[in-house]
Write an enzyme that holds these catalytic residues in place. Structure first.
Site, PDB file in Angstrom:
ATOM      1  CD  GLU A  54      -3.135   0.656   2.107  1.00 15.85           C
ATOM      2  OE1 GLU A  54      -4.148   0.147   1.576  1.00 15.85           O
ATOM      3  OE2 GLU A  54      -3.025   0.838   3.338  1.00 15.85           O
ATOM      4  CE  LYS A  56      -2.603   3.390   6.478  1.00 18.95           C
ATOM      5  NZ  LYS A  56      -2.926   2.145   7.230  1.00 18.95           N
ATOM      6  CE  LYS A 116      -7.758  -0.237   2.581  1.00 17.95           C
ATOM      7  NZ  LYS A 116      -6.434  -0.133   3.238  1.00 17.95           N
ATOM      8  CD  GLU A 165     -11.752  -3.157   5.032  1.00 23.40           C
ATOM      9  OE1 GLU A 165     -10.740  -2.971   4.326  1.00 23.40           O
ATOM     10  OE2 GLU A 165     -12.193  -2.302   5.836  1.00 23.40           O
ATOM     11  CG  ASN A 186      -9.341  -3.621   8.434  1.00 21.22           C
ATOM     12  OD1 ASN A 186      -8.516  -3.670   9.336  1.00 21.22           O
ATOM     13  ND2 ASN A 186      -9.429  -2.579   7.622  1.00 21.22           N
ATOM     14  CD  GLU A 216      -8.566  -5.514   3.990  1.00 26.40           C
ATOM     15  OE1 GLU A 216      -8.573  -4.271   4.133  1.00 26.40           O
ATOM     16  OE2 GLU A 216      -9.509  -6.141   3.492  1.00 26.40           O
ATOM     17  CB  SER A 217      -5.382  -3.930   9.956  1.00 20.49           C
ATOM     18  OG  SER A 217      -5.961  -2.905   9.185  1.00 20.49           O
TER      19      SER A 217
END
Length: 257
Positions: A54, A56, A116, A165, A186, A216-217
């Site tokens: 990503e 970010k 995103k 998601e 997530n 995710e995360s």
């Protein structure tokens, strides 16, 4: 609710852009764009974990993380290191991204790109395709069933894939009922910011075989990647760990899991 605020803010920004570039014009650009790259093939289950890397700059929970003056250059590093898909944050207010970042990345890499953002309108989906996205993020918690179904259909109609998601078992079920081939779980609660790395493992068996399972995360180290992999993840989405370190070294280490 943070998620509701982020979604409302993204919708307001999209409405502002629509005043400048009408929907009919964005639709035309989307339909004229080169065909979308196949993210489903890129993320297909393999003997090794896949990585969505990503671009970010910031987040509501961590604030500023990286300046990233040249998102295209960073994306090229990700591609060279072996990323399967590149995620580009386009939300402006809290994540400091933009559609210009998306266009810049698209012009310099050949692998699929995920837009995103907090997408809740058809205009945002057409924008994604017009600017070169191959995948759109749809957050189950931010959308009603009818909105989710409609936007998922539009994403598919435009030749893209939707990364749907979820944050709970019930949301995973909604994603499965939708027929999504890419389902992300997530670990971050978007209202409290709390992380639950074990959430993925608790709900992974609700995602049917043949669907790409994405964690995710809470992906900060090879131990985290290994934990998700053992829990059934086909891919992990990583942002902070890459932009706050040497991305080539970190990404390469993750792909060795």
């Amino acid at each position: 609710m943070l998620l509701a605020d982020l979604t409302a803010g993204a919708r307001e920004d999209a409405e502002r852009r629509e005043d400048e570039v009408p929907l009919v014009q964005v639709e035309k650009l989307a339909l004229q764009a080169e065909p979308a790259r196949d993210a489903l093939v890129a993320l297909a289950p393999a003997p090794h974990v896949k990585v969505i890397a990503e671009v970010k700059r910031a987040s509501p929970s961590r604030g500023d993380m990286a300046e990233i003056s040249d998102p295209a250059a960073l994306a090229q590093v990700y591609q060279s290191a072996g990323a399967s898909v590149i995620s580009v944050l386009t939300e402006e207010r809290k994540f400091k991204g933009s559609l210009h970042d998306l266009a810049a990345v698209r012009a310099h890499v050949t692998i699929p790109i995920l837009r995103k953002d907090f997408i809740s309108t058809p205009y945002q989906v057409f924008e994604a395709r017009a600017y070169g996205a191959d995948v759109c993020l749809l957050i189950v918690a931010a959308l009603t069933d009818s909105e989710l179904t409609s936007l998922f259909g539009l994403v598919t109609q435009l030749g893209m894939h939707a990364l749907v998601e979820a944050h709970t078992a019930e949301e995973v079920d909604r994603a499965v009922d939708l027929g999504s081939s890419l389902i992300g779980v997530n670990a971050r609660d978007l209202d409290t910011f709390e992380l639950d790395r074990d959430l993925f493992g608790r709900v992974a068996d609700r995602i049917p075989a043949g669907t790409v399972r994405i964690a995710e995360s809470a992906v900060r180290s090879t131990d985290d990647v290994r934990h998700y992999r053992k829990s059934g993840a086909d891919a992990v989405l990583v942002g902070e760990a890459l932009v706050t370190s040497d991305p080539m070294v970190t990404l390469t280490s993750f792909l060795e899991v």
